[in-house]
Scaffold this motif. Structure first.
Motif, PDB file in Angstrom:
ATOM      1  N   THR A  68      64.696 -34.074  79.835  1.00  0.00           N
ATOM      2  CA  THR A  68      63.460 -34.567  79.243  1.00  0.00           C
ATOM      3  C   THR A  68      63.283 -36.021  79.638  1.00  0.00           C
ATOM      4  O   THR A  68      64.178 -36.836  79.437  1.00  0.00           O
ATOM      5  N   GLN A  69      62.145 -36.341  80.200  1.00  0.00           N
ATOM      6  CA  GLN A  69      61.885 -37.710  80.609  1.00  0.00           C
ATOM      7  C   GLN A  69      61.157 -38.493  79.519  1.00  0.00           C
ATOM      8  O   GLN A  69      61.355 -39.673  79.366  1.00  0.00           O
ATOM      9  N   TYR A  70      60.285 -37.800  78.763  1.00  0.00           N
ATOM     10  CA  TYR A  70      59.505 -38.496  77.747  1.00  0.00           C
ATOM     11  C   TYR A  70      58.933 -37.487  76.780  1.00  0.00           C
ATOM     12  O   TYR A  70      58.475 -36.426  77.187  1.00  0.00           O
ATOM     13  N   THR A  71      58.971 -37.809  75.508  1.00  0.00           N
ATOM     14  CA  THR A  71      58.262 -37.018  74.515  1.00  0.00           C
ATOM     15  C   THR A  71      57.491 -37.962  73.611  1.00  0.00           C
ATOM     16  O   THR A  71      57.911 -39.093  73.354  1.00  0.00           O
ATOM     17  N   ASP A  72      56.365 -37.513  73.128  1.00  0.00           N
ATOM     18  CA  ASP A  72      55.535 -38.275  72.211  1.00  0.00           C
ATOM     19  C   ASP A  72      55.152 -37.341  71.074  1.00  0.00           C
ATOM     20  O   ASP A  72      54.716 -36.222  71.321  1.00  0.00           O
TER      21      ASP A  72
END
Length: 115
Positions: A68-72
């Motif tokens: 996972t590179q980014y979660t918002d």
């Protein structure tokens, strides 16, 4: 608990799925586990309800290289919803969407769009 999948749609390069979990236990509710395959991200929408308590949320996730590179995460809450937490992780080249409930009795409905 396990998710019951109602619909799966393939639209161009996107795939849309829905699921419902009736959580009678405390713990992790896995709503989606799908191969990252040719997808590079996803938008997860969910509702969690328990009596007069409710949360609707959106989790955006992008990944590359098997992690996972980014979660918002964004939510809108009614009543007491601190018992509900949503997360996305990449495990063995599969994107997993989980909703943790720290109290019993929540019903979770969710939709994912993989892009």
């Amino acid at each position: 608990t396990t998710a019951s999948y109602a619909n799966v749609f393939q639209i161009g390069i996107s795939q849309i799925k829905t699921s419902t979990v009736a959580s009678s236990i405390v713990g992790s509710n896995n709503l989606f586990t799908d191969s990252t395959g040719s997808f590079s991200g996803a938008k997860y929408l969910y509702t969690a309800t328990n009596g007069t308590n409710a949360r609707t949320g959106e989790v955006l996730a992008i990944w590359a290289g098997g992690s996972t590179q980014y979660t918002d995460v964004s939510t809108l809450d009614l009543g007491s919803t601190t018992a509900v937490t949503a997360s996305v992780s990449i495990v063995s080249a599969q994107a997993q969407f989980n909703v943790q409930t720290n109290t019993s009795g929540w019903t979770i409905k969710s939709q994912v769009t993989y892009i």
